[in-house]
Design a protein around this motif. Structure first.
Motif, PDB file in Angstrom:
ATOM      1  N   PRO A 170       0.760  -1.061  -0.138  1.00  0.00           N
ATOM      2  CA  PRO A 170      -0.017   0.080   0.049  1.00  0.00           C
ATOM      3  C   PRO A 170       0.786   1.213  -0.026  1.00  0.00           C
ATOM      4  N   GLY A 171       2.220   1.312   0.475  1.00  0.00           N
ATOM      5  CA  GLY A 171       2.893   2.518   0.467  1.00  0.00           C
ATOM      6  C   GLY A 171       3.482   2.949  -1.021  1.00  0.00           C
ATOM      7  N   VAL A 172       3.358   1.912  -2.024  1.00  0.00           N
ATOM      8  CA  VAL A 172       4.181   2.122  -3.135  1.00  0.00           C
ATOM      9  C   VAL A 172       3.355   3.232  -4.034  1.00  0.00           C
ATOM     10  N   TYR A 173       4.267   3.801  -5.003  1.00  0.00           N
ATOM     11  CA  TYR A 173       3.595   4.659  -6.044  1.00  0.00           C
ATOM     12  C   TYR A 173       3.111   4.041  -7.149  1.00  0.00           C
ATOM     13  N   MET A 174       2.490   4.533  -8.177  1.00  0.00           N
ATOM     14  CA  MET A 174       1.933   4.034  -9.308  1.00  0.00           C
ATOM     15  C   MET A 174       2.146   5.104 -10.418  1.00  0.00           C
ATOM     16  N   HIS A 175       3.108   4.900 -11.444  1.00  0.00           N
ATOM     17  CA  HIS A 175       3.517   6.100 -12.255  1.00  0.00           C
ATOM     18  C   HIS A 175       3.288   5.561 -13.783  1.00  0.00           C
ATOM     19  N   THR A 176       2.479   6.226 -14.371  1.00  0.00           N
ATOM     20  CA  THR A 176       2.255   6.049 -16.008  1.00  0.00           C
ATOM     21  C   THR A 176       1.932   7.333 -16.831  1.00  0.00           C
ATOM     22  N   HIS A 177       1.668   6.944 -17.937  1.00  0.00           N
ATOM     23  CA  HIS A 177       1.270   8.091 -18.930  1.00  0.00           C
ATOM     24  C   HIS A 177      -0.341   8.053 -19.101  1.00  0.00           C
ATOM     25  N   LEU A 178      -0.675   9.511 -19.521  1.00  0.00           N
ATOM     26  CA  LEU A 178      -2.165   9.476 -19.568  1.00  0.00           C
ATOM     27  C   LEU A 178      -2.380  10.635 -20.575  1.00  0.00           C
ATOM     28  N   SER A 179      -3.335  10.318 -21.588  1.00  0.00           N
ATOM     29  CA  SER A 179      -3.851  11.507 -22.672  1.00  0.00           C
ATOM     30  C   SER A 179      -2.675  12.275 -23.006  1.00  0.00           C
ATOM     31  N   GLU A 180      -1.709  11.885 -23.730  1.00  0.00           N
ATOM     32  CA  GLU A 180      -0.523  12.693 -24.187  1.00  0.00           C
ATOM     33  C   GLU A 180      -0.868  13.256 -25.445  1.00  0.00           C
ATOM     34  N   ASN A 181      -1.507  12.441 -26.359  1.00  0.00           N
ATOM     35  CA  ASN A 181      -1.391  12.607 -27.674  1.00  0.00           C
ATOM     36  C   ASN A 181      -2.712  12.106 -28.309  1.00  0.00           C
ATOM     37  N   LEU A 182      -3.333  12.779 -29.498  1.00  0.00           N
ATOM     38  CA  LEU A 182      -4.639  12.410 -29.720  1.00  0.00           C
ATOM     39  C   LEU A 182      -4.605  11.130 -30.487  1.00  0.00           C
ATOM     40  N   GLN A 183      -3.399  10.744 -31.133  1.00  0.00           N
ATOM     41  CA  GLN A 183      -3.318   9.418 -31.763  1.00  0.00           C
ATOM     42  C   GLN A 183      -3.159   8.357 -30.679  1.00  0.00           C
ATOM     43  N   GLU A 184      -2.721   8.482 -29.579  1.00  0.00           N
ATOM     44  CA  GLU A 184      -2.515   7.557 -28.522  1.00  0.00           C
ATOM     45  C   GLU A 184      -3.806   7.356 -28.022  1.00  0.00           C
ATOM     46  N   ILE A 185      -4.547   8.197 -27.751  1.00  0.00           N
ATOM     47  CA  ILE A 185      -5.928   8.151 -27.268  1.00  0.00           C
ATOM     48  C   ILE A 185      -6.940   7.431 -28.348  1.00  0.00           C
ATOM     49  N   ASP A 186      -6.690   7.568 -29.294  1.00  0.00           N
ATOM     50  CA  ASP A 186      -7.637   6.883 -30.344  1.00  0.00           C
ATOM     51  C   ASP A 186      -7.000   5.241 -30.077  1.00  0.00           C
ATOM     52  N   TRP A 187      -5.822   5.240 -29.976  1.00  0.00           N
ATOM     53  CA  TRP A 187      -5.173   3.625 -30.149  1.00  0.00           C
ATOM     54  C   TRP A 187      -5.830   3.012 -28.715  1.00  0.00           C
ATOM     55  N   VAL A 188      -6.000   3.925 -27.455  1.00  0.00           N
ATOM     56  CA  VAL A 188      -6.456   3.111 -26.419  1.00  0.00           C
ATOM     57  C   VAL A 188      -7.850   2.735 -26.396  1.00  0.00           C
ATOM     58  N   LYS A 189      -8.550   3.606 -27.085  1.00  0.00           N
ATOM     59  CA  LYS A 189     -10.062   3.328 -27.431  1.00  0.00           C
ATOM     60  C   LYS A 189     -10.319   2.182 -28.243  1.00  0.00           C
ATOM     61  N   GLY A 190      -9.145   1.895 -29.103  1.00  0.00           N
ATOM     62  CA  GLY A 190      -9.271   0.553 -30.228  1.00  0.00           C
ATOM     63  C   GLY A 190      -9.005  -0.554 -29.184  1.00  0.00           C
ATOM     64  N   LEU A 191      -7.997  -0.292 -28.497  1.00  0.00           N
ATOM     65  CA  LEU A 191      -7.518  -1.571 -27.490  1.00  0.00           C
ATOM     66  C   LEU A 191      -8.442  -1.954 -26.572  1.00  0.00           C
ATOM     67  N   PHE A 192      -9.072  -0.858 -25.782  1.00  0.00           N
ATOM     68  CA  PHE A 192     -10.083  -1.213 -24.613  1.00  0.00           C
ATOM     69  C   PHE A 192     -11.275  -0.543 -24.744  1.00  0.00           C
ATOM     70  N   PRO A 193     -12.074  -1.376 -26.061  1.00  0.00           N
ATOM     71  CA  PRO A 193     -13.585  -0.757 -26.446  1.00  0.00           C
ATOM     72  C   PRO A 193     -14.533  -0.673 -25.175  1.00  0.00           C
ATOM     73  N   GLU A 194     -14.264  -1.500 -24.293  1.00  0.00           N
ATOM     74  CA  GLU A 194     -15.255  -1.660 -23.034  1.00  0.00           C
ATOM     75  C   GLU A 194     -15.057  -0.538 -22.006  1.00  0.00           C
ATOM     76  N   GLN A 195     -14.170   0.168 -22.130  1.00  0.00           N
ATOM     77  CA  GLN A 195     -13.965   1.196 -21.147  1.00  0.00           C
ATOM     78  C   GLN A 195     -14.276   2.629 -21.846  1.00  0.00           C
ATOM     79  N   LYS A 196     -14.959   3.537 -21.008  1.00  0.00           N
ATOM     80  CA  LYS A 196     -15.522   4.821 -21.548  1.00  0.00           C
ATOM     81  C   LYS A 196     -14.485   5.590 -22.014  1.00  0.00           C
TER      82      LYS A 196
END
Length: 434
Positions: free
Chosen positions: A226-252
């Protein structure tokens, strides 16, 4: 580099609150002739020199800086250690840039000797630029994280880092598996998290390079530690966002992917967040998650402009990130220069007191470390920098025209760079001297 009881006299400025919440005047404390007293690596007193000097023992060493400003050490909430050697790579936006430059560069970190060499260069660059705390991406190789933590431990730095988790949509030489990423991350957590001033971050690169199975493993690591961190990327690039939508269509949406795998929380830091909707900002706020604002890399890769007023409206914790190697400087002063321009392009202003907040206390709050770093409050770690008003002839001349600390601070963030940092202190030790 031994920690001894000392006092440091200079102009001193630090943030005590977010200007968006407490107002500009209440957000900072400024001592035109101040004194910072350090005892066993911690700050024991801060105030006006005229008040504190008579209270000191006669034998205490007082270091007096003329024409300088002491501030808290800078906090970089998003940076890539393995990308040090590819900073300033030409001509691509995010996804092509990763394939053309990033992945081949990170391949080298399977070699521990290479990782050791770059770790020394990387940390010296941070300290040369006045950065005393950083949240850092390693590569997929555990060797990269071990090398970085070993050098940070030697310098007694406050550092958060993690091994990249990446099991698809990347070259074979850089992928792990859901199971191996869990096992290797767990071993690194057990070795490094909480050792000295070191912390571990579970680090899925970004949603497109992790299978649902691996993101579930990341969530499991957070539950188990519980004390560790979580570090990642989010919504940096419009092409990336479209890619995520295609890979995870069940998420909003993009953030909902991470939310689904229970990766949001008080120690979760999402780099960029350039293209967020109000609903996503609300969700970041209510989970206590933070965003790392990376203006230099967002401009360099043509990703877009981070909406700081939107984040403020929803009370999202925001820190500042250089994002080297897409960012083109280790300097948070230089990064604030770019942040100011990003705000100008959106018809908004970035006040110098807000800049200071983002680079210090705001970063500490994003990392849930405000009880240790980010300000010069007595009891905090003695992590601070000395900024030289005469670092360059132009800076010296320009500051002769300054009408007060607000203008001085603004000039430092527009004309300042690594040359401005005269000395850097970590836990009361001088770890860089220009």
């Amino acid at each position: 580099m031994s920690a001894t009881r000392k006092a440091y006299r200079s102009a001193i400025l630090h943030s005590v609150g977010d200007p968006a919440e407490v107002g500009l005047e209440a957000s900072c404390e400024y001592y035109p002739d101040g004194l910072l007293v350090v005892d066993e690596g911690r700050i024991s007193a801060l105030g006006h020199a005229s008040d504190l000097l008579p209270t000191l023992d006669a034998n205490i060493d007082v270091v007096h800086y003329q024409d300088a400003l002491i501030t808290p050490g800078f906090i970089d909430t998003h940076i890539h250690f393995p990308q040090t050697g590819m900073i300033g790579s030409y001509g691509e936006q995010l996804l092509d840039w990763l394939n053309t430059y990033t992945f081949p560069c990170e391949k080298q970190f399977a070699d521990k000797a290479h990782a050791d060499k770059v770790a020394k260069i990387f940390l010296q660059e941070l300290l040369r630029n006045g950065t005393t705390t950083a949240l850092v991406f390693g590569s997929v190789h555990p060797e990269s994280v071990n090398a970085l933590f070993e050098e940070a431990e030697r310098l007694d730095l406050r550092l958060i880092a993690g091994k990249v988790m990446m099991d698809r949509n990347a070259p074979d030489y850089l992928t792990d598996t859901a199971e191996s990423s869990y096992t290797e991350s767990k071993a690194l957590i057990q070795r490094w998290h909480g050792k000295g001033r070191l912390h571990y971050a579970v680090t899925p690169r970004f949603a497109p390079t992790s299978t649902p199975e691996q993101l579930a493993m990341a969530g499991q690591l957070l539950k188990e530690h519980p004390g560790v961190y979580m570090h990642t990327h989010l919504s940096e690039n419009l092409q990336e966002i479209d890619w995520v939508k295609g890979l995870f269509p069940e998420q909003k949406g993009y953030l909902d992917v991470y939310d689904h795998f229970e990766l949001l929380g008080e120690r979760s830091v999402f780099a960029h967040g350039v293209h967020l909707c109000d609903e996503e900002c609300q969700r970041l706020s209510e989970t206590g998650s933070a965003v790392a604002f990376c203006p230099t890399s967002n401009l360099f890769l043509g990703s877009g402009l981070f909406n700081l007023p939107q984040a403020e409206k929803f009370k999202v914790n925001v820190g500042l990130g250089t994002d080297v190697g897409a960012g083109t400087s280790f300097s948070l002063l230089h990064t604030l220069n770019e942040a100011y321009k990003v705000m100008q392009l959106q018809g908004a202003r970035l006040h110098p007191f807000k800049s200071l907040y983002l680079a210090t206390l705001g970063g500490a709050r994003a990392l849930r470390l405000e009880d240790r770093v980010g300000s010069l409050r007595p009891g905090n770690d003695a992590d601070f920098v000395v900024l030289d008003y005469k670092a360059t002839p132009l800076l010296e001349y320009r500051l002769e025209q300054s009408g007060g600390i607000e203008e001085t601070l603004f000039v430092l963030t527009t004309l300042g760079d690594d040359r401005t940092v005269l000395e850097t202190y970590a836990a009361g030790r001088c770890v860089h001297q220009r």
